[in-house]
Write a protein that holds these residues in place. Sequence first.
Motif, PDB file in Angstrom:
ATOM      1  N   GLN A 185       0.973  -1.135  -0.004  1.00 37.05           N
ATOM      2  CA  GLN A 185       0.096   0.220  -0.036  1.00 37.05           C
ATOM      3  C   GLN A 185       0.978   1.247   0.025  1.00 37.05           C
ATOM      4  N   ARG A 186       0.605   2.287  -0.715  1.00 40.87           N
ATOM      5  CA  ARG A 186       1.056   3.414  -0.919  1.00 40.87           C
ATOM      6  C   ARG A 186       0.191   4.540  -0.049  1.00 40.87           C
ATOM      7  N   ARG A 187       0.884   5.096   0.726  1.00 39.29           N
ATOM      8  CA  ARG A 187       0.248   6.360   1.470  1.00 39.29           C
ATOM      9  C   ARG A 187       1.059   7.711   1.442  1.00 39.29           C
ATOM     10  N   CYS A 188       0.361   8.659   1.615  1.00 42.17           N
ATOM     11  CA  CYS A 188       0.754  10.164   1.400  1.00 42.17           C
ATOM     12  C   CYS A 188       1.003  10.531   2.989  1.00 42.17           C
ATOM     13  N   LYS A 189       2.024  11.029   3.103  1.00 39.98           N
ATOM     14  CA  LYS A 189       2.472  11.673   4.536  1.00 39.98           C
ATOM     15  C   LYS A 189       3.333  12.931   4.331  1.00 39.98           C
ATOM     16  N   GLY A 190       3.183  13.854   5.387  1.00 34.37           N
ATOM     17  CA  GLY A 190       3.897  15.146   5.280  1.00 34.37           C
ATOM     18  C   GLY A 190       3.080  16.539   4.960  1.00 34.37           C
ATOM     19  N   SER A 191       1.949  16.193   4.631  1.00 31.18           N
ATOM     20  CA  SER A 191       1.270  17.367   4.178  1.00 31.18           C
ATOM     21  C   SER A 191      -0.425  17.331   4.630  1.00 31.18           C
ATOM     22  N   PRO A 192      -1.027  18.515   5.303  1.00 32.96           N
ATOM     23  CA  PRO A 192      -2.567  18.195   5.533  1.00 32.96           C
ATOM     24  C   PRO A 192      -3.311  18.087   4.223  1.00 32.96           C
TER      25      PRO A 192
ATOM     26  N   GLY B 174      -6.689   7.832   2.811  1.00 33.26           N
ATOM     27  CA  GLY B 174      -6.892   6.555   1.991  1.00 33.26           C
ATOM     28  C   GLY B 174      -5.542   6.097   1.871  1.00 33.26           C
ATOM     29  N   VAL B 175      -5.449   4.748   1.012  1.00 36.39           N
ATOM     30  CA  VAL B 175      -4.333   4.280   0.459  1.00 36.39           C
ATOM     31  C   VAL B 175      -4.299   3.852  -0.940  1.00 36.39           C
ATOM     32  N   GLN B 176      -3.438   3.769  -1.623  1.00 38.62           N
ATOM     33  CA  GLN B 176      -3.487   3.343  -3.005  1.00 38.62           C
ATOM     34  C   GLN B 176      -2.759   1.900  -3.031  1.00 38.62           C
TER      35      GLN B 176
END
Length: 141
Positions: A111-118, A123-125
């Motif tokens: 799974q790929r997740r986005c972090k570091g920004s509002p 969700g995840v890809q």
Amino acid sequence: MKALWLAGFPLAVGVALTLSSAPAPEPYRLATRHTIELTEAAAGTIEAEVGDRVEVRLAAYDEDDRQWEWSATESSDVSVLKQLRSSPAPAGDTFARFEALEHGRSEITAQRRCKGSPECPRGVQLWKVTIAVRGPADTTR
């Protein structure tokens, strides 16, 4: 006739000595395996054979002040595709090595997740590749 036999005797002794001084064969030899390398661009079904290795390298990346990171990979059927190594990196990359053990199908997922920004999407890809392993039980070859 005796003279002819005696003339070939030194040659026969030389060949016998040469053969007896040859090194003993190794007790075993590892079979050559194929390595299938997968990245985040891989998709669908990939064919492998029993004994093949599958390596997965998923690279994290930055986009508009957002960090996209990968989870560790998983095999859906460890009797078909056994995970030998998994090492997610602190930077969000992931690496895994699998071995095809027997005939069948197994999915590798991460799974790929986005972090570091509002502004990160929720969700995840999901990344998924199916490995179809052919082997001794496969009669459709």
